[in-house]
Design an enzyme around this catalytic site. Structure first.
Site, PDB file in Angstrom:
ATOM      1  N   GLU A  46       0.834  -1.207   0.000  1.00  0.00           N
ATOM      2  CA  GLU A  46       0.000   0.000   0.000  1.00  0.00           C
ATOM      3  C   GLU A  46       0.869   1.257   0.000  1.00  0.00           C
ATOM      4  O   GLU A  46       1.922   1.298   0.641  1.00  0.00           O
ATOM      5  CB  GLU A  46      -0.914   0.071   1.232  1.00  0.00           C
ATOM      6  CG  GLU A  46      -1.846  -1.100   1.404  1.00  0.00           C
ATOM      7  CD  GLU A  46      -3.058  -1.057   0.511  1.00  0.00           C
ATOM      8  OE1 GLU A  46      -3.262  -0.030  -0.179  1.00  0.00           O
ATOM      9  OE2 GLU A  46      -3.795  -2.046   0.503  1.00  0.00           O
ATOM     10  N   THR A  47       0.394   2.263  -0.699  1.00  0.00           N
ATOM     11  CA  THR A  47       0.921   3.619  -0.576  1.00  0.00           C
ATOM     12  C   THR A  47      -0.224   4.514  -0.120  1.00  0.00           C
ATOM     13  O   THR A  47      -1.308   4.498  -0.719  1.00  0.00           O
ATOM     14  CB  THR A  47       1.475   4.140  -1.911  1.00  0.00           C
ATOM     15  OG1 THR A  47       2.605   3.341  -2.298  1.00  0.00           O
ATOM     16  CG2 THR A  47       1.913   5.587  -1.789  1.00  0.00           C
TER      17      THR A  47
END
Length: 262
Positions: A46-47
């Site tokens: 995830e970002t």
């Protein structure tokens, strides 16, 4: 364009543990295509991207290398760690607008405590597609708004099982959570697989615990629980069931500070 970038290990107090997330502070939103390209380039599960809101608080979004998702716990924890520790936020609570509604994070007793909406799972029928995912029949199968939850009778099975990722990819869900009653200090343990999102196995998954906490609270009769996710990196969450909300407490450490240029 130059953007700040942080990489934070969430749900751990040790670098190289927990779940790594990239965090990118923004003054205003970039095009969705650019957000997705940055997440793909980061190549982490995830970002998290966030922008300040005029009326206070922040707006947060989360991207895997392949898609935007509705909720991500560890990237929210990582983002909060960045805001509190690197942007020197003066208070003890943050509010985020998101696809999953209003999310709150409180700094308390050395932990960051996420306050998320509960995702109470409902029992579903065990079928051939689910049977293809693992080599053992679960005690129960349930489903939340996005993920299946399979309950097994043995922590060691959850720890050591090799899933059929191709079968999981074909399910009508974002991913599959597997869980069992915990031993050695944990009330329950879990793992999470989401190959359809580009995440074969997520190291520590906050969103999965919005499903796990209400289930295990009902089974154990406890409102306060300790959870462990048994991925290779591993992670620990301090959980509370508050009926329509769950609280997930954890720690985070910064691994990297850098700059994106494009």
């Amino acid at each position: 364009m130059r953007l700040k970038l942080f990489q934070v290990d969430a749900f751990t107090d040790n670098v190289f543990g927990g779940n790594p997330a990239a965090v990118v502070p923004l003054e205003k939103w970039l095009a969705d295509a650019d957000l997705q390209k940055i997440a793909m380039e980061n190549n982490l599960s995830e970002t998290g991207f966030f922008v300040p809101e005029k009326e206070g608080g922040f707006h947060i979004r989360w991207f895997t290398p392949e898609v935007e998702v509705n909720l991500c716990g560890h990237a929210t924890l990582a983002t909060s760690h960045v805001i509190f520790n690197h942007l020197e936020w003066p208070g003890f609570e943050l509010e985020f607008k998101s696809r999953s509604g209003l999310l709150k994070v409180r700094r308390e007793s050395g932990l960051l405590k996420l306050n998320f909406p509960t995702d109470k799972p409902k029992e579903v029928e065990y079928n051939e597609k689910l049977a293809d995912c693992f080599d053992k029949k679960p005690l129960a199968v349930l489903k939340g708004s996005a993920d299946y939850l399979m309950i097994f009778d043995d922590e060691e099975y959850v720890r050591n099982v090799i899933p059929n990722l191709e079968a999981i990819k074909k399910l009508d869900a974002e991913g599959v959570i597997i869980s069992a009653k915990g031993k050695s200090g944990a009330d329950f343990v879990s793992r999470f697989f989401a190959p359809q999102l580009g995440i074969p196995e997520d190291p520590v998954t906050g969103s999965a615990h919005t499903v796990l906490v209400p289930y295990w609270a009902q089974i154990t009769g406890k409102k306060q629980m300790i959870a462990r996710q048994l991925s290779q990196r591993g992670g620990e969450l301090f959980c509370a069931d508050n009926d329509d909300r769950v609280e997930l407490g954890g720690k985070a450490v910064t691994f990297l500070e850098g700059e994106i240029n494009f």
